[in-house]
Design an enzyme around this catalytic site. Structure first.
Site, mmCIF file in Angstrom:
data_model
loop_
_atom_site.group_PDB
_atom_site.id
_atom_site.type_symbol
_atom_site.label_atom_id
_atom_site.label_comp_id
_atom_site.label_asym_id
_atom_site.label_seq_id
_atom_site.Cartn_x
_atom_site.Cartn_y
_atom_site.Cartn_z
ATOM 1 N N GLY A 245 -13.273 6.001 7.014
ATOM 2 C CA GLY A 245 -11.994 6.214 6.330
ATOM 3 C C GLY A 245 -12.217 6.500 4.861
ATOM 4 O O GLY A 245 -13.259 7.040 4.475
ATOM 5 N N SER A 246 -11.264 6.107 4.042
ATOM 6 C CA SER A 246 -11.318 6.467 2.626
ATOM 7 C C SER A 246 -12.316 5.602 1.855
ATOM 8 O O SER A 246 -12.598 4.460 2.242
ATOM 9 C CB SER A 246 -9.933 6.312 2.007
ATOM 10 O OG SER A 246 -9.526 4.969 2.093
ATOM 11 N N THR A 247 -12.813 6.147 0.774
ATOM 12 C CA THR A 247 -13.757 5.413 -0.072
ATOM 13 C C THR A 247 -13.085 4.164 -0.644
ATOM 14 O O THR A 247 -13.709 3.105 -0.748
ATOM 15 C CB THR A 247 -14.287 6.339 -1.180
ATOM 16 O OG1 THR A 247 -14.993 7.399 -0.536
ATOM 17 C CG2 THR A 247 -15.239 5.626 -2.127
ATOM 18 N N GLY A 250 -13.107 1.529 1.899
ATOM 19 C CA GLY A 250 -14.522 1.159 2.056
ATOM 20 C C GLY A 250 -14.940 0.150 0.991
ATOM 21 O O GLY A 250 -15.653 -0.827 1.280
ATOM 22 N N CYS A 301 -14.155 14.678 7.006
ATOM 23 C CA CYS A 301 -14.867 14.024 5.891
ATOM 24 C C CYS A 301 -15.984 14.911 5.364
ATOM 25 O O CYS A 301 -16.284 14.890 4.177
ATOM 26 C CB CYS A 301 -15.393 12.668 6.327
ATOM 27 S SG CYS A 301 -16.222 12.710 7.904
ATOM 28 N N GLU A 398 -11.640 14.288 -3.183
ATOM 29 C CA GLU A 398 -11.431 14.694 -1.791
ATOM 30 C C GLU A 398 -9.941 14.976 -1.569
ATOM 31 O O GLU A 398 -9.103 14.107 -1.817
ATOM 32 C CB GLU A 398 -11.891 13.572 -0.858
ATOM 33 C CG GLU A 398 -11.779 13.954 0.603
ATOM 34 C CD GLU A 398 -12.263 12.862 1.549
ATOM 35 O OE1 GLU A 398 -11.888 11.691 1.369
ATOM 36 O OE2 GLU A 398 -13.014 13.189 2.489
HETATM 37 P P1 NDP Z 1 -7.644 4.767 5.122
HETATM 38 O O1 NDP Z 1 -9.027 4.574 4.640
HETATM 39 O O2 NDP Z 1 -6.561 3.968 4.511
HETATM 40 O O3 NDP Z 1 -7.583 4.486 6.699
HETATM 41 C C1 NDP Z 1 -8.680 4.406 7.569
HETATM 42 C C2 NDP Z 1 -8.520 3.214 8.510
HETATM 43 O O4 NDP Z 1 -8.596 1.981 7.772
HETATM 44 C C3 NDP Z 1 -7.160 3.167 9.216
HETATM 45 O O5 NDP Z 1 -7.311 2.628 10.504
HETATM 46 C C4 NDP Z 1 -6.383 2.220 8.325
HETATM 47 O O6 NDP Z 1 -5.285 1.641 8.950
HETATM 48 C C5 NDP Z 1 -7.432 1.188 7.996
HETATM 49 N N1 NDP Z 1 -7.162 0.382 6.801
HETATM 50 C C6 NDP Z 1 -6.313 0.637 5.770
HETATM 51 N N2 NDP Z 1 -6.383 -0.353 4.852
HETATM 52 C C7 NDP Z 1 -7.294 -1.246 5.297
HETATM 53 C C8 NDP Z 1 -7.828 -2.476 4.796
HETATM 54 N N3 NDP Z 1 -7.447 -2.978 3.634
HETATM 55 N N4 NDP Z 1 -8.760 -3.132 5.530
HETATM 56 C C9 NDP Z 1 -9.184 -2.631 6.699
HETATM 57 N N5 NDP Z 1 -8.718 -1.488 7.236
HETATM 58 C C10 NDP Z 1 -7.796 -0.789 6.550
HETATM 59 O O7 NDP Z 1 -7.298 6.284 5.046
HETATM 60 P P2 NDP Z 1 -5.838 6.929 4.906
HETATM 61 O O8 NDP Z 1 -5.334 7.157 6.242
HETATM 62 O O9 NDP Z 1 -4.955 6.133 4.023
HETATM 63 O O10 NDP Z 1 -6.175 8.285 4.164
HETATM 64 C C11 NDP Z 1 -6.267 8.316 2.739
HETATM 65 C C12 NDP Z 1 -7.350 9.259 2.314
HETATM 66 O O11 NDP Z 1 -8.586 8.798 2.815
HETATM 67 C C13 NDP Z 1 -7.228 10.666 2.823
HETATM 68 O O12 NDP Z 1 -6.424 11.444 2.020
HETATM 69 C C14 NDP Z 1 -8.652 11.113 2.820
HETATM 70 O O13 NDP Z 1 -8.994 11.601 1.547
HETATM 71 C C15 NDP Z 1 -9.438 9.876 3.102
HETATM 72 N N6 NDP Z 1 -9.861 9.763 4.505
HETATM 73 C C16 NDP Z 1 -11.150 10.010 4.789
HETATM 74 C C17 NDP Z 1 -11.582 9.960 6.088
HETATM 75 C C18 NDP Z 1 -12.984 10.230 6.431
HETATM 76 O O14 NDP Z 1 -13.293 10.444 7.593
HETATM 77 N N7 NDP Z 1 -13.869 10.220 5.483
HETATM 78 C C19 NDP Z 1 -10.680 9.671 7.196
HETATM 79 C C20 NDP Z 1 -9.325 9.370 6.788
HETATM 80 C C21 NDP Z 1 -8.966 9.438 5.490
HETATM 81 P P3 NDP Z 1 -3.864 2.377 8.863
HETATM 82 O O15 NDP Z 1 -4.041 3.744 9.415
HETATM 83 O O16 NDP Z 1 -3.034 1.523 9.714
HETATM 84 O O17 NDP Z 1 -3.491 2.369 7.409
#
Ligand code: NDP
Length: 488
Positions: A245-247, A250, A301, A398
């Site tokens: 997911g997002s940095t 992370g 990503c 990104e």
């Molecule tokens: P997130 O990083 O928020 O989401 C990824 C996953 O983490 C989802 O299942 C999310 O749940 C979950 N999550 C959110 N907050 C927490 C937390 N505090 N602890 C544990 N898990 C959590 O990505 P977003 O969907 O908000 O996207 C935002 C940006 O991130 C995008 O614009 C993009 O730039 C980047 N992104 C990058 C990705 C990659 O593959 N590198 C993939 C997705 C996004 P939930 O969906 O319920 O919020």
């Protein structure tokens, strides 16, 4: 003599609509949590609506799992680990993983349609890329389950225990496969949380897992929001966190598990450089640029979102790119002709539009395809920016959408410096006719994956992951297996 009519000019070359049928899909009105091999109601009694981003219509209601549900899921996973899965010989575990792969293959059409309905990605991509690749990950890791001692000779090999896995919305079922298959092959049990906007294929996978007869509790799938993910991260009986997911998230995860014995792999964002040298096969390179940035609406990503073109061929490449962009079909993801489907959510569309405005305000020159997009749903026209400064936000951050920045360079040393001038280090692409140039560049670029004369090629046998703010640890291949094992 009568003049012959020019019939070609009058012809309409537009494609006729070719929608994929959805008649074989039976979505439930309400989806529950998958815990201990059963579908159970969320302890809060709360549900949320999941929509089709292509038309904003509600597809189903999905359970909102909370801390209590995560605790039940972790307990079910721990019980399954202690009593069944960690004791089962690898060759028996392999049979279950193999069975899941076969069932996924049998139901691949259903999986592809649900994936496109819930995520906005084109049916062509879900049908031909996401689902087959997801099946292949299960097949591949089924093969390793009984060969761990050959993978790591003369080492003591133990599974980690319960793996908590949190996945994003850009490749919902593929990310589930990337995470679940190696974890099971290595002998771990799993609690997985899909992204809030794309839960439906993970829940379909839960049904497939139930059909496979996998012992109860080996895989648990808990839907919900960010706090549901945080409950997995903070649970003290989870041994490993695997996150994509997002940095930003992370970083939150790393802080949360600092000082604990939890193992972790993070696959985060990227801003990958796609580099075109003057001796590159230009037409193929243009296809590579298109695939690099517009595949999956740019929600990738490792998208090749920073294009670097050698100055001597820059005008030619940009002209050909604009021409090729004009042929892209943007619209209904369920139409088999569509190249670019819907943006995953209203929020993500707002983010992309914010960056497009920033690019214009920063003085870059924008070119957007002049096409019509459906009125309802979330769509973004394919966009490129030229005259981009290395320091500009659109070249550094990104965007996660169909937006490409284009810069030029004169020498190879210059492009190496520019490409590496990024907080990220996930992927890169190099286009050139010369093998020696490929070796020179690929050995100097800070990126976990580098493609030469191609882009976005994935294979279960090949490790994937990044450096710097793109995360750490690898998924896929033998490296992906190692992330779920204690080796001594
Ligand atoms: P997130 O990083 O928020 O989401 C990824 C996953 O983490 C989802 O299942 C999310 O749940 C979950 N999550 C959110 N907050 C927490 C937390 N505090 N602890 C544990 N898990 C959590 O990505 P977003 O969907 O908000 O996207 C935002 C940006 O991130 C995008 O614009 C993009 O730039 C980047 N992104 C990058 C990705 C990659 O593959 N590198 C993939 C997705 C996004 P939930 O969906 O319920 O919020």
């Amino acid at each position: 003599m009568a003049k012959k009519k020019n019939t070609h000019a009058a012809q309409d070359w537009n494609y006729s609509a070719s929608p994929e049928s959805t008649s074989h899909i039976q979505l439930k009105e309400k989806y529950e949590l998958f815990i201990g091999g059963k579908f159970v109601k969320p302890s809060s009694g709360k549900y949320y609506k999941t929509i089709n981003p292509a038309n904003e219509q509600v597809l189903a209601e999905v359970a909102y799992g909370n801390e209590k549900d995560i605790d039940s899921a972790v307990k079910a996973a721990r019980k399954a680990y202690n009593e069944v899965w960690s004791k089962m010989p690898g060759k028996e575990r392999a049979k279950y993983i193999y069975r899941i792969a076969r069932l996924m293959q049998e139901q691949s059409r259903e999986l592809a349609v649900i994936e496109s309905l819930n995520s906005g990605k084109t049916i062509r991509e879900s049908r031909d890329i996401d689902i087959p690749l997801a099946c292949n990950h299960f097949f591949y890791y089924a093969g390793w389950a009984d060969k761990l001692e050959y993978a790591y000779p003369n080492r003591k090999i133990e599974p980690l225990g319960v793996a908590g896995q949190i996945i994003p919305w850009n490749f919902p079922v593929l990310m589930a496969a990337w995470k679940i298959a190696p974890a099971l092959a290595a002998g771990n049990t799993v609690v997985l949380k899909p992204a809030e906007t794309t839960p439906l294929t993970a829940l379909k996978l839960a049904e497939i897992i139930q059909q496979s007869g996998l012992p109860d509790g080996v895989v648990n799938i808990v839907t919900g929001f960010g706090d549901t993910g945080a409950a997995i991260v903070n649970h003290n009986d989870v041994n490993k966190i695997a996150f994509t997911g997002s940095t930003n998230v992370g970083k939150i995860i790393q802080k949360a598990i600092a000082g604990t014995s939890k193992k972790c792999t993070l696959e985060l964002g990227g801003k990958s450089a796609n580099i075109i040298l003057e001796d590159a096969p230009i037409d193929q390179a243009v296809e590579g640029i298109i695939n690099g940035i517009f595949f999956n609406q740019g929600h990738v990503c490792c998208a090749g979102s920073r294009l670097y073109v050698q100055e001597s061929v820059a005008d030619k490449v940009v002209a050909k790119l604009k021409h090729r962009m004009s042929t892209l079909i943007v619209g209904d993801p369920m139409d088999k002709n569509t190249d670019i489907g819907a943006i995953n959510s209203k929020e993500q569309l707002a983010t992309i539009e914010k960056y497009i405005k920033i690019g214009i305000n920063e003085g870059a020159e924008m070119h957007q395809v002049d096409c019509s997009v459906p009125k309802n749903g979330f769509y973004c026209k394919p966009t490129i920016f030229t005259n981009v400064a290395q320091s500009s936000k659109i070249a550094q951050e990104e965007i996660f959408g169909p937006v490409l920045t284009i810069q030029t360079f004169r020498t190879v040393d210059e492009v190496i410096q520019k490409a590496n001038n990024s907080p990220y280090g996930l992927a890169a692409g190099v286009w050139t006719d010369k093998g020696s140039r490929i070796f020179n560049l690929t050995s100097k670029l800070d990126a976990g994956v580098i493609w030469a004369n191609t882009y976005n090629k994935f294979d279960p046998t090949s490790p994937f992951g990044g450096f710097k703010e793109s995360g750490f640890g690898r998924e896929g291949g033998l490296h992906g297996l190692g992330g779920y094992l204690k080796l001594s």
